[in-house]
Design a protein around this motif. Sequence first.
Motif, short mmCIF file in Angstrom:
data_model
loop_
_atom_site.label_atom_id
_atom_site.label_comp_id
_atom_site.label_asym_id
_atom_site.label_seq_id
_atom_site.Cartn_x
_atom_site.Cartn_y
_atom_site.Cartn_z
N ALA A 187 6.60 -10.95 -16.70
CA ALA A 187 5.49 -10.05 -17.04
C ALA A 187 4.38 -10.16 -16.00
O ALA A 187 3.81 -9.15 -15.58
N GLU A 188 4.09 -11.37 -15.59
CA GLU A 188 3.05 -11.57 -14.57
C GLU A 188 3.47 -10.94 -13.24
O GLU A 188 2.66 -10.29 -12.56
N ASN A 189 4.74 -11.09 -12.88
CA ASN A 189 5.24 -10.48 -11.65
C ASN A 189 5.16 -8.96 -11.71
O ASN A 189 4.79 -8.30 -10.74
N TYR A 190 5.54 -8.38 -12.87
CA TYR A 190 5.45 -6.93 -13.02
C TYR A 190 4.00 -6.46 -12.91
O TYR A 190 3.72 -5.44 -12.29
N LYS A 191 3.11 -7.23 -13.50
CA LYS A 191 1.69 -6.88 -13.45
C LYS A 191 1.20 -6.89 -12.00
O LYS A 191 0.51 -5.97 -11.55
N ILE A 192 1.58 -7.93 -11.25
CA ILE A 192 1.17 -8.04 -9.84
C ILE A 192 1.73 -6.88 -9.04
O ILE A 192 1.03 -6.26 -8.23
N ALA A 239 2.58 -3.91 -10.14
CA ALA A 239 1.89 -2.67 -10.54
C ALA A 239 0.52 -2.59 -9.88
O ALA A 239 0.12 -1.53 -9.39
N GLU A 240 -0.19 -3.71 -9.85
CA GLU A 240 -1.51 -3.72 -9.22
C GLU A 240 -1.40 -3.44 -7.73
O GLU A 240 -2.21 -2.71 -7.16
N ALA A 286 1.01 -1.73 -6.23
CA ALA A 286 1.39 -0.32 -6.06
C ALA A 286 0.17 0.57 -6.28
O ALA A 286 -0.05 1.54 -5.53
N GLU A 287 -0.61 0.27 -7.29
CA GLU A 287 -1.82 1.05 -7.56
C GLU A 287 -2.80 0.94 -6.41
O GLU A 287 -3.41 1.92 -6.00
N SER A 288 -2.91 -0.24 -5.85
CA SER A 288 -3.81 -0.46 -4.72
C SER A 288 -3.35 0.34 -3.50
O SER A 288 -4.16 0.92 -2.80
N LYS A 289 -2.03 0.39 -3.26
CA LYS A 289 -1.51 1.16 -2.13
C LYS A 289 -1.81 2.64 -2.30
O LYS A 289 -2.17 3.32 -1.35
N VAL A 290 -1.66 3.15 -3.51
CA VAL A 290 -1.93 4.56 -3.76
C VAL A 290 -3.40 4.86 -3.50
O VAL A 290 -3.74 5.84 -2.86
N LYS A 291 -4.28 3.97 -3.96
CA LYS A 291 -5.71 4.18 -3.73
C LYS A 291 -6.04 4.10 -2.25
O LYS A 291 -6.87 4.83 -1.75
N ASP A 292 -5.38 3.16 -1.54
CA ASP A 292 -5.63 3.01 -0.11
C ASP A 292 -5.23 4.27 0.65
O ASP A 292 -5.86 4.62 1.64
N LYS A 293 -4.20 4.94 0.19
CA LYS A 293 -3.76 6.17 0.84
C LYS A 293 -4.65 7.35 0.48
O LYS A 293 -4.52 8.42 1.02
N GLY A 294 -5.53 7.16 -0.47
CA GLY A 294 -6.43 8.23 -0.88
C GLY A 294 -5.77 9.23 -1.80
O GLY A 294 -6.28 10.31 -2.04
N GLU A 295 -4.61 8.89 -2.34
CA GLU A 295 -3.90 9.84 -3.20
C GLU A 295 -4.33 9.72 -4.65
O GLU A 295 -4.10 10.60 -5.44
#
Length: 185
Positions: free
Chosen positions: A58-63, A65-66, A68-77
């Motif tokens: 669960a901790e690995n999945y959370k990391i 997901a975070e 992936a979310e960070s990459k999306v934000k970094d791309k400005g999408e």
Amino acid sequence: MDEIKTWTDFGALTKEQLDAFTPEELETLKTSIADNEAKTADERKRKDEEAAKNKELAENYKIRAEKAESKVKDKGEGLSDKDIFTLTKSDIDEEDFDEIKNYASFKKISVSEALKDKTLQSIISDRKEERQSAAVAAANAKSPRGTSKVSPETLLEKARQGQMPEKDEDIEKLVEARINSKKRG
């Protein structure tokens, strides 16, 4: 004997109950309790290990997901719900969404703040004029013969009755007439 499965159960026996067992029965009972306790300990250990594994997963999945979310934000999408709402409620062409999103990302401001920026407003306005000019030029190129002129009021009235114009220039006139009517009152 079936009721005695743990050392706690064995310890709760009275002296009279213990005396009722033969020495062989006592040894068998003690062996049975020891086996049962070992089995219970093994099951508890297995469950604890399984719970630890699940927690780690669960901790690995959370990391993940975070990240992936960070990459999306970094791309400005990634747009916030508020940004999406602002874009859909604004009078902005869909073609300009990327421009607005990139501008907001570059300036590190929200989309709603970017829409208030005079520089961006100027860019959007210029692009809108270019599209309108291109649409007019395309309409003129398609129909070389003369066209009848329809007044903006007529176009508005027909649109209210559900009759939309077919020509691009009439659609533009309708939009312009609608904007002018809103400005007037």
